[in-house]
Design a protein around this motif. Structure first.
Motif, short mmCIF file in Angstrom:
data_model
loop_
_atom_site.label_atom_id
_atom_site.label_comp_id
_atom_site.label_asym_id
_atom_site.label_seq_id
_atom_site.Cartn_x
_atom_site.Cartn_y
_atom_site.Cartn_z
N VAL A 186 28.04 37.10 36.26
CA VAL A 186 29.38 36.61 36.55
C VAL A 186 29.30 35.33 37.38
O VAL A 186 30.02 34.35 37.12
CB VAL A 186 30.21 37.68 37.28
CG1 VAL A 186 31.53 37.09 37.79
CG2 VAL A 186 30.50 38.86 36.34
N ALA A 187 28.43 35.32 38.38
CA ALA A 187 28.25 34.12 39.20
C ALA A 187 27.77 32.95 38.35
O ALA A 187 28.19 31.80 38.56
CB ALA A 187 27.25 34.41 40.32
N ALA A 239 32.69 51.63 39.20
CA ALA A 239 33.67 50.60 38.85
C ALA A 239 34.22 49.92 40.10
O ALA A 239 34.35 48.69 40.15
CB ALA A 239 34.80 51.22 38.04
N ILE A 240 34.54 50.70 41.08
CA ILE A 240 35.09 50.13 42.32
C ILE A 240 34.06 49.24 43.00
O ILE A 240 34.36 48.12 43.43
CB ILE A 240 35.57 51.27 43.25
CG1 ILE A 240 36.78 51.98 42.62
CG2 ILE A 240 35.93 50.71 44.63
CD1 ILE A 240 37.14 53.29 43.29
N ARG A 241 32.81 49.73 43.10
CA ARG A 241 31.75 48.91 43.71
C ARG A 241 31.53 47.62 42.93
O ARG A 241 31.42 46.54 43.50
CB ARG A 241 30.44 49.70 43.77
CG ARG A 241 30.41 50.83 44.75
CD ARG A 241 28.98 51.24 45.10
NE ARG A 241 28.13 51.38 43.93
CZ ARG A 241 28.02 52.50 43.20
NH1 ARG A 241 28.74 53.57 43.54
NH2 ARG A 241 27.21 52.57 42.18
N ALA A 242 31.47 47.73 41.60
CA ALA A 242 31.15 46.57 40.77
C ALA A 242 32.26 45.53 40.83
O ALA A 242 32.00 44.33 41.01
CB ALA A 242 30.92 47.02 39.33
N ILE A 243 33.50 45.97 40.68
CA ILE A 243 34.61 45.02 40.66
C ILE A 243 34.75 44.33 42.02
O ILE A 243 34.98 43.12 42.09
CB ILE A 243 35.92 45.73 40.25
CG1 ILE A 243 35.81 46.21 38.79
CG2 ILE A 243 37.12 44.80 40.41
CD1 ILE A 243 36.94 47.11 38.35
N ARG A 244 34.59 45.10 43.09
CA ARG A 244 34.65 44.48 44.42
C ARG A 244 33.52 43.47 44.62
O ARG A 244 33.72 42.41 45.24
CB ARG A 244 34.59 45.56 45.50
CG ARG A 244 35.87 46.37 45.62
CD ARG A 244 35.70 47.48 46.66
NE ARG A 244 36.94 48.24 46.85
CZ ARG A 244 37.04 49.33 47.61
NH1 ARG A 244 35.97 49.79 48.25
NH2 ARG A 244 38.20 49.96 47.73
N MET A 259 32.11 41.69 42.30
CA MET A 259 32.35 40.51 41.45
C MET A 259 33.54 39.68 41.91
O MET A 259 33.63 38.49 41.60
CB MET A 259 32.60 40.97 40.00
CG MET A 259 31.42 41.61 39.33
SD MET A 259 31.90 42.30 37.72
CE MET A 259 30.37 43.13 37.25
N GLN A 260 34.44 40.30 42.64
CA GLN A 260 35.69 39.64 43.00
C GLN A 260 35.51 38.30 43.71
O GLN A 260 36.29 37.36 43.47
CB GLN A 260 36.55 40.58 43.85
CG GLN A 260 37.93 40.03 44.20
CD GLN A 260 38.72 39.65 42.96
OE1 GLN A 260 38.77 40.40 41.99
NE2 GLN A 260 39.36 38.47 42.98
N ASP A 271 41.45 44.91 43.92
CA ASP A 271 42.46 43.85 43.87
C ASP A 271 42.54 43.18 42.50
O ASP A 271 43.56 42.59 42.15
CB ASP A 271 42.14 42.77 44.92
CG ASP A 271 42.29 43.29 46.34
OD1 ASP A 271 43.12 44.20 46.55
OD2 ASP A 271 41.58 42.79 47.24
N THR A 272 41.47 43.29 41.71
CA THR A 272 41.45 42.69 40.38
C THR A 272 42.34 43.49 39.43
O THR A 272 42.20 44.71 39.34
CB THR A 272 40.02 42.65 39.83
OG1 THR A 272 39.20 41.86 40.69
CG2 THR A 272 39.98 42.07 38.43
#
Length: 390
Positions: free
Chosen positions: A175-176, A201-206, A208-209, A236-237
């Motif tokens: 993503v970066a 999912a929560i760990r990953a999305i946070r 990547m945010q 938040d996403t």
């Protein structure tokens, strides 16, 4: 006017680069082109994604033929109900692309008879062009950055990549890399295809945010809407429902559960273009935007969807397409993207014509090796992924 025949031609069109996701990879796209012929010489064209396989689509087309041949192609609602109820297809999912292709061809016939582009029959133009994302195929960080840079140079503003790797850190790194290649103003959308548990999912999305995500698509199982709503309340996403929203009935349940911020819709999965419009209407009533999903489309199905999306207000995000992966197409004038957008065809009907030479070439390619472009991955076949990832 009566339908006299349904002709189906499976074709295999190669990709420029493999498509890779949590469950495997494929090297090209297989679709089934459908021509619906009539006793008055008007022929409509349609297209079915080879989902779950071309053999299933071809078998479904043979099964529905007795229910369609002899019918008036302008009676699309009648044909659909005849297939769904008389043919007891009312629990369709895997057989939906076949009916969707016939539906598409019938709409092509109706609009040709009227001498109008199909968009006119679906409410007229709300917009003249439709936005699509640039597909960054499964690749390492360096390749992802380069693919994103290429898309940015072509004017695309939204970038889509598959996630759900065994290590969340690998996904974050990719993503970066896309952010680096696409630039600071680009929109980045990730799709886990149900690969994560709620905690992952929560760990990953946070994680990547910080790189700026537009949407996170189907991070957890689409079969557990309470779980989706749980994740949605802790990141938040915004979340995009996909596997949870194959049909308009599923989309109604997504709305009821408050499981997503945007909803993926697909005429191939829900049996027709009018159902695509209905799906968008359900979501509009709930205050939700919609995104066109693709099982893999060539120029015919893309044209059909363009007409409906152009006539429907809440397609406000970039939609899914395979433009950055496909090496060729089967229509005489392939769609040309301008800064990530496609114009709605102006001609009567779908506004596209089959390139017979290319159809013959890619039909031969399919006949020689039907499995060459299917989802096959030796690693996945010998060691199937254990999901969801924790």
């Amino acid at each position: 006017m009566r339908i006299t025949a349904i002709e189906a031609t499976p074709v295999a069109v190669p990709f420029r680069a493999d498509e890779v996701w949590a469950f495997g990879r494929r090297r090209g796209l297989v679709c089934v082109l459908v021509e619906v012929r009539t006793d008055e010489g008007v022929t409509g064209i349609g297209e079915a994604a080879a989902y779950p396989s071309a053999d299933v689509v071809l078998a479904a087309l043979r099964a529905l033929e007795p229910l369609v041949v002899g019918e008036d192609p302008t009676g699309i609602e009648r044909i659909t109900k005849r297939v769904e109820v008389v043919g007891t297809w009312h629990h369709m999912r895997n057989t939906s692309p076949a009916l969707a292709a016939v539906d598409m061809a019938c709409w092509d016939i109706v609009a040709k008879i009227c001498g109008q582009p199909l968009v006119t029959l679906f409410g007229g133009r709300f917009r003249d062009t439709v936005d699509f994302f640039h597909y960054v195929s499964g690749a390492g960080p360096a390749e992802a950055a380069e693919q994103a840079r290429e898309g940015a140079e072509r004017g695309f503003g939204t970038f889509y990549l598959k996630v759900g790797s065994p290590r969340i850190a690998d996904d974050v790194e990719r993503v970066a890399a896309v952010r680096s290649g696409a630039g600071p103003d680009a929109r980045i959308r990730v799709d886990a295809n149900e690969a994560w548990s709620p905690a992952a999912a929560i760990r990953a999305i946070r994680a990547m945010q910080p790189h700026g995500l537009e949407l996170a698509e189907q991070p957890v199982s689409g079969r557990n809407l309470a779980e989706m709503a749980y994740v949605r309340g802790r990141v938040d996403t915004p979340l995009l429902a996909n596997e949870a929203s194959w049909t308009r009935f599923d989309q109604l349940e997504v709305v009821r559960h408050g499981a997503a911020d945007a909803v993926s819709v697909d005429n191939q999965m829900d049996g027709g273009l009018l159902n695509l419009k209905r799906s968008a209407g359900i979501c509009e009533a709930a205050g939700l935007p919609v995104v066109k999903h693709s099982l893999g489309e060539l120029g015919v199905a893309m044209a059909a969807a363009l007409h409906v999306m152009a006539a429907t207000p809440n397609f406000i995000h970039a939609n899914q397409c395979y433009a950055s992966l496909l090496a060729d197409d089967v229509i005489t004038e392939p769609h040309v993207y301008d800064r990530g957008r496609l114009p709605v065809p102006d001609g009567p009907g779908l506004g596209v014509t089959l390139d017979r030479d290319k159809v013959a070439r890619y039909a031969e390619a399919y006949a020689k090796d039907p499995d060459a472009h299917a989802f096959h991955d030796e690693d996945a076949l010998t060691a199937p992924p254990s999901l969801p990832r924790l």
